[in-house]
Design an enzyme around this catalytic site. Sequence first.
Site, short mmCIF file in Angstrom:
data_model
loop_
_atom_site.label_atom_id
_atom_site.label_comp_id
_atom_site.label_asym_id
_atom_site.label_seq_id
_atom_site.Cartn_x
_atom_site.Cartn_y
_atom_site.Cartn_z
N HIS A 174 -20.67 -36.38 -48.75
CA HIS A 174 -22.60 -36.28 -47.72
C HIS A 174 -22.72 -37.46 -47.01
O HIS A 174 -23.26 -37.93 -46.68
CB HIS A 174 -22.69 -35.49 -48.53
CG HIS A 174 -24.26 -34.96 -47.90
ND1 HIS A 174 -24.16 -33.71 -47.37
CD2 HIS A 174 -25.51 -35.71 -47.81
CE1 HIS A 174 -25.27 -34.27 -46.39
NE2 HIS A 174 -26.22 -34.64 -46.31
N ASP B 103 -23.69 -29.81 -45.33
CA ASP B 103 -22.32 -29.42 -44.61
C ASP B 103 -21.60 -27.69 -44.88
O ASP B 103 -21.08 -27.77 -43.31
CB ASP B 103 -21.20 -30.37 -45.25
CG ASP B 103 -22.32 -31.06 -45.75
OD1 ASP B 103 -22.58 -31.77 -44.61
OD2 ASP B 103 -21.83 -31.94 -46.68
N1 LIG Z 1 -28.17 -33.48 -49.58
C1 LIG Z 1 -28.49 -33.32 -48.72
O1 LIG Z 1 -27.33 -32.14 -47.84
C2 LIG Z 1 -29.87 -33.43 -48.12
C3 LIG Z 1 -30.32 -33.17 -46.64
C4 LIG Z 1 -31.58 -33.11 -46.60
C5 LIG Z 1 -31.90 -34.20 -47.22
N2 LIG Z 1 -31.14 -35.21 -47.98
C6 LIG Z 1 -32.46 -36.56 -48.30
O2 LIG Z 1 -33.55 -35.67 -49.39
C7 LIG Z 1 -34.42 -36.46 -49.87
C8 LIG Z 1 -36.04 -35.61 -49.68
O3 LIG Z 1 -35.69 -35.74 -47.84
P1 LIG Z 1 -37.22 -35.10 -47.45
O4 LIG Z 1 -36.94 -34.51 -46.23
O5 LIG Z 1 -37.63 -33.78 -48.77
O6 LIG Z 1 -37.90 -36.13 -47.78
P2 LIG Z 1 -39.95 -35.46 -48.07
O7 LIG Z 1 -40.85 -37.02 -47.72
O8 LIG Z 1 -40.24 -34.71 -47.51
O9 LIG Z 1 -39.84 -35.65 -49.53
C9 LIG Z 1 -39.42 -36.38 -50.77
C10 LIG Z 1 -40.47 -36.35 -51.69
O10 LIG Z 1 -40.71 -37.33 -52.66
C11 LIG Z 1 -41.75 -37.71 -53.53
N3 LIG Z 1 -40.99 -38.81 -54.35
C12 LIG Z 1 -40.99 -39.57 -54.30
N4 LIG Z 1 -40.57 -40.27 -54.87
C13 LIG Z 1 -41.18 -40.13 -56.06
C14 LIG Z 1 -40.70 -40.16 -57.54
N5 LIG Z 1 -40.25 -41.24 -58.07
N6 LIG Z 1 -40.89 -39.15 -58.58
C15 LIG Z 1 -40.72 -37.68 -57.79
N7 LIG Z 1 -40.92 -37.38 -56.41
C16 LIG Z 1 -40.99 -38.92 -55.73
C17 LIG Z 1 -42.02 -37.70 -52.68
O11 LIG Z 1 -43.54 -37.68 -53.25
C18 LIG Z 1 -42.08 -36.26 -51.27
O12 LIG Z 1 -42.61 -35.52 -52.06
C19 LIG Z 1 -34.20 -37.68 -49.02
O13 LIG Z 1 -32.95 -39.29 -49.55
C20 LIG Z 1 -32.97 -36.89 -48.21
O14 LIG Z 1 -31.84 -38.09 -47.63
C21 LIG Z 1 -29.92 -34.47 -48.77
O1 LIG Z 2 -28.97 -36.20 -42.25
C1 LIG Z 2 -29.68 -36.35 -43.28
O2 LIG Z 2 -30.31 -37.92 -43.87
C2 LIG Z 2 -30.14 -35.42 -44.30
C3 LIG Z 2 -29.11 -35.09 -44.93
O3 LIG Z 2 -28.13 -35.74 -45.58
C4 LIG Z 2 -28.39 -34.35 -43.60
O4 LIG Z 2 -26.81 -33.55 -43.92
O5 LIG Z 2 -28.92 -33.09 -42.77
#
Ligand SMILES: NC(=O)c1ccc[n+]([C@@H]2O[C@H](COP(=O)([O-])OP(=O)(O)OC[C@H]3O[C@@H](n4cnc5c(N)ncnc54)[C@H](O)[C@@H]3O)[C@@H](O)[C@H]2O)c1
Ligand SMILES: O=C(O)C[C@H](O)C(=O)O
Length: 334
Positions: free
Chosen positions: A180, A151
């Site tokens: 967030h 953010d």
């Molecule tokens: N905080 C933020 O600003 C922010 C920003 C973007 C995404 N996110 C969040 O991050 C998370 C991941 O997003 P992504 O795009 O990398 O998803 P993705 O599906 O590409 O990757 C997630 C990974 O987690 C793994 N996984 C699932 N269960 C698991 C477990 N029990 N133990 C270990 N690994 C496990 C999967 O195998 C996969 O490789 C989502 O929840 C998304 O909403 C947060």
């Molecule tokens: O928007 C989402 O679900 C992923 C992440 O939290 C973001 O802010 O991009």
Amino acid sequence: MPKAVVLGAAGGIGQPLSLLLKANPLVTELSLFDIVNTPGVAADLSHINTQSKIEGFLPPDDGLKKALTGADIVVIPAGVPRKPGMTRDDLFKINAGIVRDLATGIALTSPKAFVLVISNPVNSTVPIVAEVLKQHSVFDPKRLFGVTTLDVVRASTFVAEKLGDPSLAPSVSVPVIGGHSGVTIVPLFSQSSHPLPANFAASDLEALTTRVQFGGDEVVKAKDGAGSATLSMAYAGAEFAAKILRAINGETGIAVPTYVNLTSDPSGGEALKKELGRELEYFSSIVELGSSGVSKILPLGKITEFEKKLIDAALPELATNIDKGVSFTTPSKL
Ligand SMILES: NC(=O)c1ccc[n+]([C@@H]2O[C@H](COP(=O)([O-])OP(=O)(O)OC[C@H]3O[C@@H](n4cnc5c(N)ncnc54)[C@H](O)[C@@H]3O)[C@@H](O)[C@H]2O)c1
Ligand SMILES: O=C(O)C[C@H](O)C(=O)O
């Protein structure tokens, strides 16, 4: 000699985040854990000529335990991402259990590690990690962080765009507070290191605020079913982790917005709570870091009427998200 661990390291965020941590000279050891593909990701990254030793682990043969042994900093991007039409809260059903199980592993194997939670919904997953650590009597609020850096990164980028000079983006600093998700994301443009143009209209400020609050949706829509922000998140997560690593290394004077438990502050976040006018267990505010984690939560300081209204609108949703995380007490299968 910090050892960093990425849980969910084979995912859209996990892979580029692991790459950036492999490139960080402060990391001496890097362990990658996921339910799939980590041996390949680790083999690939192991050819990069930086100092850190890297290893990949899968669940069989105590992989989580092996990955976490000796960890100083654990970053968690494990879990499912959004698809168009979903809110972050819609991810709770699946991600709450994933985060709980990984937190159980941390409690059992590396209870003193700094834990950086990326998995959504962050407003609720951070309280879940805290509750698990409490159940194992190892909760240190100074060492638990919800990563809200994306953010902040977005707000800096968008302000530089509005100032008509993208080269300013790296030096623009805008505090983004609250939580967030959607309206809980509150950018404080009045405290931007680079003020917005003097002729910036109220309607422009509203639009800019909405863009930061819903920046995630912009990416989810553009990816059209293929997930949410991964590359910008990996960059933001690595930036935040780098600040934590510098603090662990003894550097002082590092202050950064992050979502924390208010008891991490020596006074229990009293000054902040007074400003908010509400009792809350978690909030993202600017936090001063020390070698033991949070050393102080800074008060909000001077804000505008517009920003006060944004905070007031954020608090009820934030409180609901926190309650949902705190009351998720289903025991782990681990
Ligand atoms: N905080 C933020 O600003 C922010 C920003 C973007 C995404 N996110 C969040 O991050 C998370 C991941 O997003 P992504 O795009 O990398 O998803 P993705 O599906 O590409 O990757 C997630 C990974 O987690 C793994 N996984 C699932 N269960 C698991 C477990 N029990 N133990 C270990 N690994 C496990 C999967 O195998 C996969 O490789 C989502 O929840 C998304 O909403 C947060
Ligand atoms: O928007 C989402 O679900 C992923 C992440 O939290 C973001 O802010 O991009």
